[in-house]
Design a protein around this motif. Structure first.
Motif, PDB file in Angstrom:
ATOM      1  N   SER A 118       0.835  -1.206   0.000  1.00  0.00           N
ATOM      2  CA  SER A 118       0.000   0.000   0.000  1.00  0.00           C
ATOM      3  C   SER A 118       0.869   1.255   0.000  1.00  0.00           C
ATOM      4  O   SER A 118       1.982   1.267   0.542  1.00  0.00           O
ATOM      5  CB  SER A 118      -0.930   0.018   1.221  1.00  0.00           C
ATOM      6  OG  SER A 118      -0.191   0.124   2.419  1.00  0.00           O
ATOM      7  N   THR A 119       0.336   2.308  -0.604  1.00  0.00           N
ATOM      8  CA  THR A 119       0.967   3.622  -0.630  1.00  0.00           C
ATOM      9  C   THR A 119      -0.129   4.662  -0.462  1.00  0.00           C
ATOM     10  O   THR A 119      -1.170   4.571  -1.114  1.00  0.00           O
ATOM     11  CB  THR A 119       1.705   3.871  -1.956  1.00  0.00           C
ATOM     12  OG1 THR A 119       2.690   2.857  -2.146  1.00  0.00           O
ATOM     13  CG2 THR A 119       2.376   5.230  -1.948  1.00  0.00           C
ATOM     14  N   GLN A 120       0.092   5.637   0.400  1.00  0.00           N
ATOM     15  CA  GLN A 120      -0.894   6.696   0.560  1.00  0.00           C
ATOM     16  C   GLN A 120      -0.181   8.011   0.855  1.00  0.00           C
ATOM     17  O   GLN A 120       0.890   8.040   1.474  1.00  0.00           O
ATOM     18  CB  GLN A 120      -1.898   6.370   1.659  1.00  0.00           C
ATOM     19  CG  GLN A 120      -1.324   6.139   3.030  1.00  0.00           C
ATOM     20  CD  GLN A 120      -2.422   5.892   4.061  1.00  0.00           C
ATOM     21  OE1 GLN A 120      -3.427   6.590   4.103  1.00  0.00           O
ATOM     22  NE2 GLN A 120      -2.230   4.869   4.882  1.00  0.00           N
ATOM     23  N   THR A 121      -0.794   9.078   0.387  1.00  0.00           N
ATOM     24  CA  THR A 121      -0.261  10.421   0.618  1.00  0.00           C
ATOM     25  C   THR A 121      -1.389  11.331   1.104  1.00  0.00           C
ATOM     26  O   THR A 121      -2.541  11.191   0.685  1.00  0.00           O
ATOM     27  CB  THR A 121       0.339  11.016  -0.668  1.00  0.00           C
ATOM     28  OG1 THR A 121      -0.672  11.048  -1.699  1.00  0.00           O
ATOM     29  CG2 THR A 121       1.524  10.208  -1.137  1.00  0.00           C
ATOM     30  N   ALA A 152       4.440   4.541   2.835  1.00  0.00           N
ATOM     31  CA  ALA A 152       4.657   3.482   1.850  1.00  0.00           C
ATOM     32  C   ALA A 152       5.249   2.269   2.536  1.00  0.00           C
ATOM     33  O   ALA A 152       6.144   2.400   3.390  1.00  0.00           O
ATOM     34  CB  ALA A 152       5.574   3.962   0.727  1.00  0.00           C
ATOM     35  N   ASP A 153       4.771   1.080   2.145  1.00  0.00           N
ATOM     36  CA  ASP A 153       5.259  -0.152   2.753  1.00  0.00           C
ATOM     37  C   ASP A 153       6.729  -0.402   2.439  1.00  0.00           C
ATOM     38  O   ASP A 153       7.427  -1.101   3.187  1.00  0.00           O
ATOM     39  CB  ASP A 153       4.420  -1.335   2.271  1.00  0.00           C
ATOM     40  CG  ASP A 153       3.003  -1.296   2.834  1.00  0.00           C
ATOM     41  OD1 ASP A 153       2.800  -0.602   3.853  1.00  0.00           O
ATOM     42  OD2 ASP A 153       2.104  -1.925   2.243  1.00  0.00           O
ATOM     43  N   ASN A 154       7.209   0.153   1.330  1.00  0.00           N
ATOM     44  CA  ASN A 154       8.592  -0.092   0.923  1.00  0.00           C
ATOM     45  C   ASN A 154       9.593   0.865   1.566  1.00  0.00           C
ATOM     46  O   ASN A 154      10.794   0.758   1.322  1.00  0.00           O
ATOM     47  CB  ASN A 154       8.710   0.004  -0.598  1.00  0.00           C
ATOM     48  CG  ASN A 154       7.926  -1.096  -1.295  1.00  0.00           C
ATOM     49  OD1 ASN A 154       7.807  -2.201  -0.774  1.00  0.00           O
ATOM     50  ND2 ASN A 154       7.381  -0.793  -2.457  1.00  0.00           N
ATOM     51  N   TYR A 155       9.092   1.808   2.360  1.00  0.00           N
ATOM     52  CA  TYR A 155       9.982   2.768   3.025  1.00  0.00           C
ATOM     53  C   TYR A 155       9.710   2.734   4.521  1.00  0.00           C
ATOM     54  O   TYR A 155       8.567   2.603   4.958  1.00  0.00           O
ATOM     55  CB  TYR A 155       9.760   4.181   2.494  1.00  0.00           C
ATOM     56  CG  TYR A 155      10.184   4.363   1.054  1.00  0.00           C
ATOM     57  CD1 TYR A 155      11.485   4.725   0.731  1.00  0.00           C
ATOM     58  CD2 TYR A 155       9.283   4.165   0.019  1.00  0.00           C
ATOM     59  CE1 TYR A 155      11.878   4.893  -0.586  1.00  0.00           C
ATOM     60  CE2 TYR A 155       9.660   4.324  -1.299  1.00  0.00           C
ATOM     61  CZ  TYR A 155      10.960   4.691  -1.595  1.00  0.00           C
ATOM     62  OH  TYR A 155      11.333   4.842  -2.902  1.00  0.00           O
ATOM     63  N   ALA A 156      10.754   2.886   5.296  1.00  0.00           N
ATOM     64  CA  ALA A 156      10.602   2.896   6.747  1.00  0.00           C
ATOM     65  C   ALA A 156      10.197   4.289   7.221  1.00  0.00           C
ATOM     66  O   ALA A 156      10.775   5.293   6.797  1.00  0.00           O
ATOM     67  CB  ALA A 156      11.920   2.483   7.412  1.00  0.00           C
ATOM     68  N   GLY A 157       9.206   4.340   8.076  1.00  0.00           N
ATOM     69  CA  GLY A 157       8.793   5.604   8.655  1.00  0.00           C
ATOM     70  C   GLY A 157       7.923   6.425   7.721  1.00  0.00           C
ATOM     71  O   GLY A 157       7.566   6.012   6.617  1.00  0.00           O
ATOM     72  N   THR A 158       7.583   7.603   8.188  1.00  0.00           N
ATOM     73  CA  THR A 158       6.742   8.529   7.443  1.00  0.00           C
ATOM     74  C   THR A 158       7.605   9.578   6.762  1.00  0.00           C
ATOM     75  O   THR A 158       8.519  10.131   7.373  1.00  0.00           O
ATOM     76  CB  THR A 158       5.739   9.218   8.387  1.00  0.00           C
ATOM     77  OG1 THR A 158       4.949   8.211   9.031  1.00  0.00           O
ATOM     78  CG2 THR A 158       4.837  10.152   7.628  1.00  0.00           C
ATOM     79  N   LYS A 159       7.316   9.824   5.500  1.00  0.00           N
ATOM     80  CA  LYS A 159       8.069  10.812   4.738  1.00  0.00           C
ATOM     81  C   LYS A 159       7.267  12.112   4.653  1.00  0.00           C
ATOM     82  O   LYS A 159       6.062  12.089   4.398  1.00  0.00           O
ATOM     83  CB  LYS A 159       8.372  10.298   3.325  1.00  0.00           C
ATOM     84  CG  LYS A 159       9.111   8.966   3.305  1.00  0.00           C
ATOM     85  CD  LYS A 159      10.455   9.050   4.014  1.00  0.00           C
ATOM     86  CE  LYS A 159      11.176   7.709   3.999  1.00  0.00           C
ATOM     87  NZ  LYS A 159      12.475   7.761   4.709  1.00  0.00           N
TER      88      LYS A 159
END
Length: 398
Positions: free
Chosen positions: A311-314, A346-353
């Protein structure tokens, strides 16, 4: 859970509209000065740029179409189309899809994770007017407008549009859909509420040349389902002030068609879900002698789920302020400030961007002769407090 939220939202909006409309029938008739909304207020600063408008006839003929289909039929821009379940993106003058800015009532709605817009995910019914500006316009329309700009605009309902309207359509391969809209306008407020849905099975027959005996098969796992709703509420208690609230909620379920060799192998099927929620609060003051002041506050939430695993969300918060003035009868000026805050998961990145963007733009429009117009525009943008390249433009038209 999302279906229940959509249903409750739809029932509340229609009930709210009917109650207010019924209450308004008891009021005595009063005639007020017509309120005018300028949909494309930056056109005079986009000198030398070709503008194409999707007219009302195209809207009637294109009922049930996506914006991708309409742009292919009504404009000269190149549309890269990968089927009903795939992505559709535009290309101006050889530029990439990420070089086209898409604005919804002044708010940029390009995906901040992809940098582009999927026009298969935009129904034609989501806007009252679509304006296509060909050519670079970053100094006028904002970042990303290198190849061109597509503006989706809402219009204040007129008295002639009052009432309930609906449409149904159908086609081959399980393509069915419909839309329902309720519009009313009273002495100090107006409302447009619409709901739309469409589904396509895409189960066409084909000769599968990827298999030894070349059997005739039906396409599997290619269904595309789309549904959403829009609400537009306008308040104009005074001829110089207009306050509007816009809400656009939609969701899309996509199945990605497999290769010909994997057409009947269900374990290889993939699909995705996409949800987009957009809200805008807009206030405009139109005073005397060409004085205009606008404030916008927008919130955009995009969610994408691939194959129920990734999943990816902004979440995007946008605040803009713009002032236009008439210095002399032949010299107009504008200044605009925009602040954008982006939060991505994003599931592929650690933490919140997180990312913050600010930009300031200004422009002058001078018409020394009846046939001669000159425009000067400048824009300066900052991304995470780092200054981006300065963007000026000077154009003339005779």
């Amino acid at each position: 859970m999302h279906r229940q939220i959509y249903l409750l939202y739809y029932i509340f909006c229609f009930a709210f509209a009917v109650v207010l409309d019924a209450k308004a029938q008891t009021d005595s008739t009063k005639f007020l000065q017509e309120v005018q909304l300028t949909g494309f207020s930056l056109q005079e600063y986009a000198i030398g740029t070709k503008h194409t408008t999707i007219d009302s006839l195209a809207y009637r003929q294109g009922s049930g179409q996506t914006l991708a289909q309409t742009l292919m039929e009504q404009s000269g821009i190149y549309m890269k189309q990968y089927g009903a379940s795939g992505i559709a993106s535009v290309s101006f003058r050889g530029t990439g899809a990420g070089h086209t800015a898409v604005l919804w009532n002044g708010l940029p709605i390009n995906s901040f994770t992809l940098g582009e817009m999927d026009f298969n995910n935009v129904p034609l019914a989501s806007a009252s007017k679509v304006i296509i500006s060909h050519g670079a316009g970053s100094s006028v329309f904002g970042s990303g407008s290198i190849g061109g700009t597509i503006q989706m605009l809402s219009a204040l309902p007129t008295q002639a549009q009052k009432g309930l309207s609906g449409q149904l359509w159908g086609g081959s391969f399980g393509n069915v859909g419909g839309q329902l809209a309720y519009t009313t306008r009273q002495k100090w407020w107006a409302l447009r509420q619409s709901i739309f849905a469409q589904t396509a099975q895409n189960d066409f027959s084909f000769v599968n040349i990827a298999k030894f005996d070349k059997p005739t098969e039906r396409q599997q796992n290619a269904q595309n389902t789309f549904k959403g709703m829009q609400t537009e509420v306008y308040f104009f208690p005074h001829k110089a002030h207009t306050l509007s609230l816009h809400a656009w909620l939609q969701s899309r379920d996509m199945q990605f068609a497999p290769t010909m060799g994997a057409n009947l192998q269900t374990h290889l099927y993939t699909k995705a879900e996409e949800k987009n929620n957009r809200f805008l609060l807009h206030w405009k003051y139109a005073g005397r002698q060409g004085q205009e002041f606008e404030l916008r506050a927008g919130y955009i939430h995009d969610f994408y789920l691939y194959n129920r695993t990734d999943s990816t969300q902004t979440q995007t918060y946008i605040f803009t302020a713009q002032h236009k003035t008439r210095l002399t009868p032949k010299l107009h000026a504008r200044i605009n400030s925009s602040h954008t805050f982006i939060v991505a998961f994003a599931d592929n990145y650690a933490g919140t961007k997180r990312e913050a963007r600010q930009d300031i733009s200004a422009g002058l429009h001078w018409q020394p002769l009846n046939r001669l117009s000159i425009a000067l525009n400048v824009t300066q943008m900052w991304v995470e407090a780092r200054r981006a390249p300065f963007t000026p433009s000077l154009a003339g038209e005779y």
